[in-house]
Design a protein around this motif. Structure first.
Motif, PDB file in Angstrom:
ATOM      1  N   SER A 113      49.726  28.322  37.200  1.00  0.00           N
ATOM      2  CA  SER A 113      50.157  29.841  37.392  1.00  0.00           C
ATOM      3  C   SER A 113      48.495  30.516  37.532  1.00  0.00           C
ATOM      4  CB  SER A 113      50.758  30.694  36.213  1.00  0.00           C
ATOM      5  OG  SER A 113      49.860  30.556  35.242  1.00  0.00           O
ATOM      6  N   GLY A 114      48.476  31.930  37.998  1.00  0.00           N
ATOM      7  CA  GLY A 114      47.403  32.621  38.206  1.00  0.00           C
ATOM      8  C   GLY A 114      46.850  32.734  36.455  1.00  0.00           C
ATOM      9  N   TYR A 115      47.709  32.984  35.650  1.00  0.00           N
ATOM     10  CA  TYR A 115      47.382  32.906  34.281  1.00  0.00           C
ATOM     11  C   TYR A 115      46.464  31.830  33.982  1.00  0.00           C
ATOM     12  CZ  TYR A 115      47.063  34.238  29.279  1.00  0.00           C
ATOM     13  OH  TYR A 115      46.604  34.385  27.956  1.00  0.00           O
ATOM     14  N   ASN A 118      42.761  31.442  35.974  1.00  0.00           N
ATOM     15  CA  ASN A 118      41.761  32.131  35.219  1.00  0.00           C
ATOM     16  C   ASN A 118      41.518  31.519  33.770  1.00  0.00           C
ATOM     17  OD1 ASN A 118      41.277  34.264  37.086  1.00  0.00           O
ATOM     18  ND2 ASN A 118      42.837  35.633  36.091  1.00  0.00           N
ATOM     19  N   HIS A 141      42.133  41.601  33.168  1.00  0.00           N
ATOM     20  CA  HIS A 141      43.496  40.929  32.872  1.00  0.00           C
ATOM     21  C   HIS A 141      43.465  40.256  31.633  1.00  0.00           C
ATOM     22  CE1 HIS A 141      47.196  38.283  33.548  1.00  0.00           C
ATOM     23  NE2 HIS A 141      47.668  39.699  33.813  1.00  0.00           N
ATOM     24  N   SER A 143      44.459  37.361  30.922  1.00  0.00           N
ATOM     25  CA  SER A 143      44.135  35.878  31.087  1.00  0.00           C
ATOM     26  C   SER A 143      42.812  35.657  31.367  1.00  0.00           C
ATOM     27  CB  SER A 143      44.921  35.454  32.556  1.00  0.00           C
ATOM     28  OG  SER A 143      44.541  36.408  33.503  1.00  0.00           O
ATOM     29  N   GLU A 184      38.209  42.099  38.878  1.00  0.00           N
ATOM     30  CA  GLU A 184      39.442  41.900  39.706  1.00  0.00           C
ATOM     31  C   GLU A 184      39.145  42.761  41.024  1.00  0.00           C
ATOM     32  OE1 GLU A 184      43.029  43.234  37.712  1.00  0.00           O
ATOM     33  OE2 GLU A 184      42.183  41.955  35.837  1.00  0.00           O
ATOM     34  N   ASP A 213      39.081  37.983  40.546  1.00  0.00           N
ATOM     35  CA  ASP A 213      40.675  38.088  40.675  1.00  0.00           C
ATOM     36  C   ASP A 213      41.200  38.830  41.657  1.00  0.00           C
ATOM     37  OD1 ASP A 213      43.065  38.481  40.096  1.00  0.00           O
ATOM     38  OD2 ASP A 213      43.097  38.084  37.880  1.00  0.00           O
ATOM     39  N   VAL A 215      44.312  38.390  42.680  1.00  0.00           N
ATOM     40  CA  VAL A 215      45.701  38.171  42.417  1.00  0.00           C
ATOM     41  C   VAL A 215      46.490  39.384  43.239  1.00  0.00           C
ATOM     42  CG1 VAL A 215      47.412  38.656  40.708  1.00  0.00           C
ATOM     43  CG2 VAL A 215      45.708  36.607  40.239  1.00  0.00           C
ATOM     44  N   HIS A 216      46.169  40.652  42.920  1.00  0.00           N
ATOM     45  CA  HIS A 216      47.022  41.776  43.718  1.00  0.00           C
ATOM     46  C   HIS A 216      46.511  42.068  45.032  1.00  0.00           C
ATOM     47  CE1 HIS A 216      49.535  42.337  40.210  1.00  0.00           C
ATOM     48  NE2 HIS A 216      48.390  42.134  39.576  1.00  0.00           N
ATOM     49  N   THR A 244      46.692  34.099  43.177  1.00  0.00           N
ATOM     50  CA  THR A 244      48.049  33.564  42.803  1.00  0.00           C
ATOM     51  C   THR A 244      48.892  33.425  44.016  1.00  0.00           C
ATOM     52  OG1 THR A 244      50.103  34.041  41.403  1.00  0.00           O
ATOM     53  CG2 THR A 244      49.212  35.884  42.504  1.00  0.00           C
ATOM     54  N   LYS A 247      52.710  36.390  43.650  1.00  0.00           N
ATOM     55  CA  LYS A 247      52.907  37.728  43.880  1.00  0.00           C
ATOM     56  C   LYS A 247      53.188  37.931  45.452  1.00  0.00           C
ATOM     57  CE  LYS A 247      51.187  39.153  39.560  1.00  0.00           C
ATOM     58  NZ  LYS A 247      49.955  39.267  38.544  1.00  0.00           N
TER      59      LYS A 247
HETATM   60  C1  PLP Z   1      49.672  38.871  37.164  1.00  0.00           C
HETATM   61  C2  PLP Z   1      48.294  38.541  37.108  1.00  0.00           C
HETATM   62  C3  PLP Z   1      47.510  37.312  36.651  1.00  0.00           C
HETATM   63  C4  PLP Z   1      48.344  36.012  36.488  1.00  0.00           C
HETATM   64  O1  PLP Z   1      49.116  35.612  37.758  1.00  0.00           O
HETATM   65  P1  PLP Z   1      50.029  34.603  37.520  1.00  0.00           P
HETATM   66  O2  PLP Z   1      50.324  33.759  38.978  1.00  0.00           O
HETATM   67  O3  PLP Z   1      51.413  35.707  37.341  1.00  0.00           O
HETATM   68  O4  PLP Z   1      50.361  33.918  36.371  1.00  0.00           O
HETATM   69  C5  PLP Z   1      46.409  37.182  36.720  1.00  0.00           C
HETATM   70  N1  PLP Z   1      45.379  38.424  36.883  1.00  0.00           N
HETATM   71  C6  PLP Z   1      46.117  39.476  37.075  1.00  0.00           C
HETATM   72  C7  PLP Z   1      45.248  40.642  37.450  1.00  0.00           C
HETATM   73  C8  PLP Z   1      47.323  39.714  37.269  1.00  0.00           C
HETATM   74  O5  PLP Z   1      47.908  40.889  37.215  1.00  0.00           O
END
Ligand code: PLP
Length: 403
Positions: A113-115, A118, A141, A143, A184, A213, A215-216, A244, A247
């Motif tokens: 996962s993204g979590y 990180n 975040h 993580s 991020e 990061d 991710v978004h 990630t 998302k």
């Molecule tokens: C959602 C999120 C993650 C974790 O990503 P997942 O793939 O959902 O585990 C990491 N960093 C940020 C900023 C997030 O919002």
């Protein structure tokens, strides 16, 4: 100790505060997103989802679904092991190549996962870099924070998106000292964007590694969906780009992209990468299809931005207060945990609109909000209905309109 009453009391405390989490039991409609069936009240009810992180509806895209089905037919369900012991499937290898190319980096590594990406990468880097100091944005975040904690490395927290403060902290350390700057690109709750170029300038000046990061942002920004750093032509200056697959790419999983040596180092030293079963090959195949599609296609990105602008414009006209952002995330401010929960309940019960309330500790107290995420498949009619529903809820609950 009476363990059970301890747990019960702790739960009662957060219930009293209005921030006990109740999950919406949903069944998303594969051919019909953003519709989903809502199960919590017995008979399932069809609702419109306005808070998904499947930002581009790729989780429902035919190419992605076909890739996943195809991979299951070819190789089965699970990977069958850790990456090192029989669990590296060819789809994992292809996906890592694709991600490296997405970010124009030498190499990439995927995680559960993204979590995990990180937590595992940051703790491996910070633990092993000799006398490393971490510089971490105040809004990073959970993580990232967990990765820093696990490394037990000294850290400095700089004010959110503030290069001046970062510079001041960096200047306190000798130039030769190992440094890792972590931030991020798009912040998920406020929707604001980091001054990436200024951070990269500082990293060069003070000889620090940079970890971003994205991710978004991955899938949604940049000419091939590589994120904000790609859009702003800073991607080559960042040491590590983290993203990630869960998302905008619509599947699940996380990754880093970086130099060959750095990636090989994380592959060889990160516990959260090494000691876990690798992702199902079908998940890798679906992610691969999603990335490949979004690399070539601009339609989803353009339509996404257009929908976001439309929702923002209509909210402004209606006087519904939201945080002005330059991203696709629209935080509508309620500023009170109970009212936020009530607003969400009313939207769901009376208008068949699902927006999860966001409360402390995800956001600071007094900034409770409804976080709206428009997607390319939200129609004009759905936007009209959302605005009407919000106005009705605002009137009902006497929530403050914008000044
Ligand atoms: C959602 C999120 C993650 C974790 O990503 P997942 O793939 O959902 O585990 C990491 N960093 C940020 C900023 C997030 O919002």
């Amino acid at each position: 100790m009476d363990y059970e009453s301890f747990f019960k009391q702790k739960l009662q405390d957060i219930k009293t505060e209005g921030r006990y989490r109740i999950f919406a039991d949903l069944e998303r409609c594969a051919k019909d997103f953003p519709y989903a069936y809502y199960y919590n009240e017995g008979d399932p009810r069809r609702v419109i989802v306005w808070c998904a992180n499947d930002y581009l509806a790729m989780g429902q895209h035919e190419k992605v679904l076909n890739a996943m089905r195809g991979a299951i037919d070819r190789v089965g369900a699970g990977a069958g092991g850790t990456r090192n012991i029989s669990g590296t499937n060819h789809y994992h290898v292809l996906l890592e190549k694709e991600i490296a190319d997405l970010h124009d980096k030498e190499s990439a590594l995927i995680f559960s996962s993204g979590y995990v990406s990180n937590e595992a990468s940051i703790s491996a880097l910070a633990t092993h870099l000799p006398e490393c100091v971490i510089f971490s944005d105040a809004h990073n975040h959970a993580s990232i924070i967990q990765g820093i904690r696990n490394s037990r490395t000294p850290k400095e927290i700089f004010q959110h998106n503030n290069p001046t403060h970062l510079k001041e902290l960096l200047s306190r350390y000798p130039r030769e000292r190992a440094k890792l700057i972590i931030f991020e690109s798009v912040y998920s709750m406020d929707g604001d964007i980091a001054p990436i170029e200024a951070f990269c300038d500082l990293a060069e000046e003070y000889k620090a590694l940079t970890f971003i990061d994205e991710v978004h942002a991955v899938g949604m920004y940049g000419h091939k969906g590589g994120g904000i750093a790609q859009r702003d032509k800073q991607d080559h200056r960042l040491s590590i780009i983290e993203g990630t697959l869960g998302k905008a790419f619509g599947v699940v999983g996380g990754y880093i992209a970086s130099s060959s040596y750095l990636v090989d180092f994380v592959r060889s030293f990160a516990s959260g990468f090494i000691f876990t079963t690798s992702m199902p090959p079908a998940v890798a195949a679906a992610s691969l299809a999603s990335i490949q599609h979004l690399k070539m296609s601009q339609v989803e990105r353009q339509r996404h931005q257009e929908r976001v602008q439309k929702v923002k414009k209509r909210l402004t006209q209606a006087g519904i207060p939201f945080m002005p952002t330059s991203s696709h995330i629209i935080p509508i401010l309620v500023r009170n945990a109970h009212q936020c929960k009530l607003a969400s309940d009313q939207l769901l019960k009376e208008h068949n609109i699902y927006v999860q309330p966001i409360n402390y500790p995800t956001v600071p107290r007094g900034t409770e909000r409804l976080r709206i995420t428009p997607s390319p498949v939200h129609t004009d009619q759905m936007i009209d209905d959302l605005i009407d529903a919000l106005k009705s809820v605002w009137d009902n609950l006497y929530i403050e309109y914008a000044a």
